[in-house]
Design an enzyme around this catalytic site. Structure first.
Site, PDB file in Angstrom:
ATOM      1  N   HIS A 249      32.301  38.374 -60.885  1.00  0.00           N
ATOM      2  CA  HIS A 249      32.950  38.812 -59.642  1.00  0.00           C
ATOM      3  C   HIS A 249      32.035  38.713 -58.420  1.00  0.00           C
ATOM      4  CE1 HIS A 249      31.414  43.023 -60.542  1.00  0.00           C
ATOM      5  NE2 HIS A 249      31.253  42.981 -59.247  1.00  0.00           N
TER       6      HIS A 249
ATOM      7  N   SER B 106      26.085  45.143 -58.394  1.00  0.00           N
ATOM      8  CA  SER B 106      26.814  44.254 -59.298  1.00  0.00           C
ATOM      9  C   SER B 106      26.000  43.019 -59.644  1.00  0.00           C
ATOM     10  CB  SER B 106      28.121  43.804 -58.653  1.00  0.00           C
ATOM     11  OG  SER B 106      29.113  44.748 -58.877  1.00  0.00           O
TER      12      SER B 106
ATOM     13  N   ASP C 280      33.002  38.971 -67.312  1.00  0.00           N
ATOM     14  CA  ASP C 280      32.410  39.225 -65.997  1.00  0.00           C
ATOM     15  C   ASP C 280      30.928  38.843 -65.937  1.00  0.00           C
ATOM     16  OD1 ASP C 280      32.359  39.841 -63.353  1.00  0.00           O
ATOM     17  OD2 ASP C 280      32.206  42.012 -63.622  1.00  0.00           O
TER      18      ASP C 280
END
Lengths: 381, 568
Positions: free
Chosen positions: B82, B197, B115
């Site tokens: 992402h 992230s 992911d």
């Protein structure tokens, strides 16, 4: 003999090393994980339908927080080994915001359940272990919180742990959304983040794995609007347990009265200010703060606020919708005067509301500010 | 140590214990402080050691971004899918390192389901990197460090460090459809915030045990509330070869549904007909007891384990059906991730991986042999046939094989009386196959030709690191479909066309770098032969497989290779 001594010394030293290197949470975690249950019950709106409970007896007595969750027709409790039980509510204590549950067989066959691993609060013994552990807790001591936060763990999966330090033992001036938080007793303030859905009812243990408290419901500070991370001390749990189990015939709700008066009452002035206005609920996405009703003799009524007035600003700050209006109101300090800017028809008015409890002698003023209808925008064609 | 203590031991020990405790208690304050200071010193050392490899990732406009971590000196690194999803059109971004420099970043392979994405930084000879640890060793209560560009705060690309405990292991977090599923993830109470992230979660030894990518959020807003989730390093390891090659990595599925089961285990409620689980003989109502050797404690646990496997991976399920225990092996079907734009494989990226895998194999085979690559090979083959379906066994055969640089590979049979059979030749260059018996030429049986061709390719191409671009592609990485049912080694598969008609797929073990499998396929006839290499031995300074099991349509045999002659 020398070797025996060496072993003893080694044990002592490694014990300390673990403590210092972070592996020292092992004891706390190993103690707490098998002694909490995951609870699943009623969830409405923002109220999570899941939570945590702490096992207090071999037979499956469980303490948890007073919440909507336990109002479900069936409250399901999942033990650390993954087994599911039904939890029957034995007692509720609104004032302490606690509830007592009994785990029982989900098939209603009245078979005794257990034995469970449990925290021994030793409430009736003279040397109460919990009191010692709570009393020996010094600000800065490590604590570990174990609970069903966000219901991450399922079935036999162990609950989530969070670590932090004990900050202080104090009382809270707190609120649950727009309602006052009724518990006024002592809490243990911690810096681990426990103000999460599902976490309330979880165990707070010290490094030795002793239960020092139970994670309380999610509340926010009346003063700062931040979430509190706190636990109900184990001696309060003990008081509750004694009240709840001493007389089974009495209405458990009555236990509210058992908290000493001095602890119970807060100064009236500390209550959040109620202007006596009910707002309209009509609207989509944005609900404009139109006044629906003004309570008789309320500060708003005396200030001349009327039905269908639109509130534009509170204490000089614009409010766009009902939410903002309510948050401005909540942000008021006790006794702080309130000035509302109101639009009535084509007129804009400023009114000052006075809390009758704090300043009864002040006059209520209403001033006509300016007429929207007659004032022309300047500088535009 | 475990022998029972002599009965006098406690009595004698007691005074000494007291002395020891008293002595220790006296010095307690100082030694406690020392320990804490030393632990702090170690922590700082580790953070200083790992920080240089933590990347602040920005898209080309330096608008959005996240974090990443470099895992090899060539600049290959891991992040979240992402984080790079917005860069997929151009595959370009920027990576800032704690040396305060911005480096060009290229997005390589992606794993939208898990992911995870791989990127490569360029612009430096050698990049600082960190090792991936074993996430199955992580225990609840372990110290964990989170490094990354929290809230994109860092102006000089130095990471923000937060410290916490591991709050839970083997967690499962639902995804968005087939994307962003967090299986078998590590939960931590170290602060993880937007911007973290793709950044690493380190254990106390400074090994990457996970990639942080998800947090639980409260009504308060999108920031840390004490629950961060990291994709476990062991899951990522299974996908790294595919990601390095710039492929779209696919996770596996059983194509069967389970329901919540109270107690230990879980129950299958439906099985999709004709798909993986159905083909393996699973039926609705079966109770799952263990998955790949691990007892299942909950539905979450099952989903969590399943989600870590790549497509085609064989998993062993232990079931309970009508009170009977049963074991089946299921080869997982692929899950198709949802993508906004079609994902294409960049040939340049893929070639780099081909070169790396082949180079590594050549290196392993050559070992520390300093002399040049042999120009001539000669060896004998002892062939033993396996019983055919009708029970008949062909008698063993013996061959002599030779291979000279630039020459066709030759093979001829040696009869028991010592006489030689016809020479079978295989010329990869022209892809012409023929046998010549007394000058006559005719077409060779395709299977033999293919096998010989594959051997030729190994000696001619695989043993020298390729210098120019090859025709080969890394087509798959994971558990290759042509492996035997029970095997679950991670192979990196390189497809290499030989001429127009034959294609060979080589499977290299990602751990050892050794060639394990080759499948030779004749495109025209559709016939396939599987070669399984084993028994790697030192042959004149070269490490070379000395057994070759061949399975083809209609026959199977095992070749033992020996009497090697290499020159020079």
């Amino acid at each position: 003999m020398k070797s025996a001594l060496a072993i003893v010394l080694a044990m002592i030293v490694t014990g300390w090393c673990q403590r210092a290197s972070g592996g020292g949470f092992d004891r706390a975690i190993e103690s707490a994980l098998p002694r909490v249950v995951k609870l699943y019950g009623l969830g409405v709106g923002l109220e999570a339908g899941y939570g945590t409970g702490v096992i207090l007896s071999e037979e499956g007595l469980v303490v948890t927080v007073f919440s909507l969750l336990i109002d479900a027709r069936r409250v399901r409790a999942v033990a650390p080994d993954g087994r599911t039980y039904e939890a029957r509510v034995l007692a509720r204590d609104y004032a302490r915001q606690l509830a007592l549950l009994q785990l029982q067989s989900p098939t209603q066959d009245a078979q005794p359940v257990g034995p469970f691993s449990f925290f021994d609060l030793a409430c009736d013994s003279d040397e109460r272990e919990h009191r010692e552990s709570t009393a020996s807790l010094r600000p800065g001591d490590w604590v570990v919180a174990v609970g069903n936060a966000f219901k991450v763990a399922d079935g036999a999966e162990p609950a989530s742990i969070a670590h932090g330090v004990f900050s202080t033992r104090t009382r809270l001036d707190a609120r649950r959304r727009i309602k006052d938080f009724p518990y006024t007793g002592d809490v243990l303030v911690i810096d681990a983040i426990t103000s999460n859905p599902g976490a309330p009812g979880g165990a707070l243990v010290d490094l030795e794995g002793r239960l020092v408290g139970m994670i309380g419901r999610q509340v926010t500070s009346n003063l700062t609007h931040t979430h509190f991370n706190y636990a109900i001390p184990s001696d309060v749990l003990c008081d509750f347990l004694q009240d709840a189990t001493s007389d089974s015939t009495s209405d458990p709700m009555q236990t509210a009265g058992l908290i000493p008066r001095g602890r119970m009452g807060r100064d009236e002035s500390e209550k959040s200010f109620d202007p006596g206005i009910r707002l309209s609920k009509a609207g989509y996405r944005t609900i404009l703060p139109f006044v629906e009703r003004v309570r008789r003799n309320s500060p708003a009524a005396r200030a001349g606020v009327r039905k269908d007035d639109l509130i534009l600003a509170v204490n000089g700050k614009n409010v766009a919708d009902v939410k903002e209006y309510e948050s401005r109101l909540r942000a008021l300090l006790p006794g702080e005067p309130v000035t509302l800017v109101i639009r009535r028809g084509r007129t804009i008015l400023t009114t000052e509301l006075v809390d009758p409890e704090t300043s009864k002698d002040q006059d209520v003023k209403t001033s006509k500010d300016r007429d929207v209808g007659t004032s022309k925008p300047e500088g535009k064609p | 140590m475990i022998s029972p203590q002599p009965p006098y031991f406690p009595l004698l020990c007691l005074p000494l214990c007291l002395v020891a405790i008293a002595a220790a208690a006296d010095g307690r304050m100082d030694s406690d402080l020392d320990l804490v200071l030393r632990a702090q010193e170690r922590r700082i050392e580790i953070i200083e050691r790992v920080s240089p490899s933590v990347v602040c990732i920005f898209d080309s406009n330096e608008q959005g971004g996240g974090s990443g971590v470099i895992i090899d000196p060539d600049g290959y690194g891991l992040t979240n899918y992402h984080v790079v999803a917005g860069m997929l059109r151009t595959r370009k971004g920027l990576g800032g390192l704690p040396d305060h420099q911005l480096y060009p970043l290229e997005v390589l392979g992606i794993d939208p389901t898990g992911d995870v994405a791989m990127f490569r930084l360029t612009g430096r000879e050698v990049f600082p990197y960190v090792e991936l640890g074993d996430s199955d060793q992580v225990r609840v209560g372990d110290i964990a460090y989170v490094l990354g560009n929290a809230f994109m705060l860092s102006e000089d690309y130095t990471p923000t460090v937060t410290v916490g405990l591991v709050s839970g292991v083997h967690r499962y977090q639902w995804g968005v459809g087939n994307n962003l599923v967090y299986s078998d993830c590590i939960q931590t109470d170290a602060a993880v915030n937007p911007g973290n992230s793709g950044g690493p979660l380190f254990n106390k030894r400074g090994e990457v045990i996970g990639i942080n990518g998800r947090i639980s959020i409260n009504t308060r807003g999108r920031y840390n509330v004490g629950l961060g989730y990291a994709i476990s390093s062991n899951q990522i390891k299974r996908f790294i070869p595919a990601l390095r090659a710039g492929l779209l990595a696919r996770h596996g599925t059983l194509q069967a549904k389970v329901e919540f089961y109270e107690g230990v285990g879980t129950v299958f409620t439906s099985v999709t007909p004709g798909q993986a689980a159905d083909k393996a003989g699973l039926i609705a109502g079966d109770k799952l007891l263990s998955f790949d050797g691990l007892s299942i404690v909950s539905r979450n646990h099952y989903a969590s384990l399943l989600g870590t496997y790549p497509a085609n991976w064989p998993v062993t399920l232990q079931l309970e059906r009508n009170g009977q225990r049963k074991e089946i092996v299921v080869r997982l079907d692929p899950i198709e991730p949802k993508l906004r734009h079609p994902f294409t494989v960049t040939r340049r990226i893929n070639q780099r991986e081909v070169q790396r895998v082949l180079g590594r194999f050549a290196e392993i085979v050559r070992g520390d042999r300093t002399s040049p690559h042999p120009t001539e090979w000669k060896w004998t083959v002892d062939r033993r046939y396996r019983p055919a379906s009708d029970g008949t066994v062909k008698p063993p055969q013996r061959f002599e094989v030779s291979q000279a640089a630039g020459q066709p590979a030759r093979m001829r049979r040696i009869y028991e009386d010592g006489s030689h059979g016809a020479i079978i030749e295989y010329d990869a260059r022209s892809a012409v196959r023929h046998t010549s018996r007394a000058g006559e030429s005719f077409v060779l049986a395709p299977d033999d030709a293919m096998i010989l061709g594959a051997l030729h390719l190994i000696q001619d191409k695989l043993l020298t690191p390729p210098e120019e671009e090859t025709l080969a592609d890394v087509v798959h990485a994971g558990s290759a479909g042509f492996q035997r049912a029970q095997e679950s080694r991670l192979l990196e598969v390189i497809a290499w066309p030989m001429g127009d008609e034959t294609i060979v797929r080589f499977g290299f073990d990602t751990e050892t770098g050794r060639l394990m499998r080759a499948v030779v396929r004749d495109r025209a006839s559709g016939t396939e032969a599987t070669l399984i290499f084993g028994d790697y031995r030192d042959i004149g300074g070269l490490l070379f497989p000395c057994t070759l099991e061949v399975e083809a349509s209609g026959y199977a045999y095992q070749d033992t290779l020996g009497n090697w002659e290499l020159s020079p």
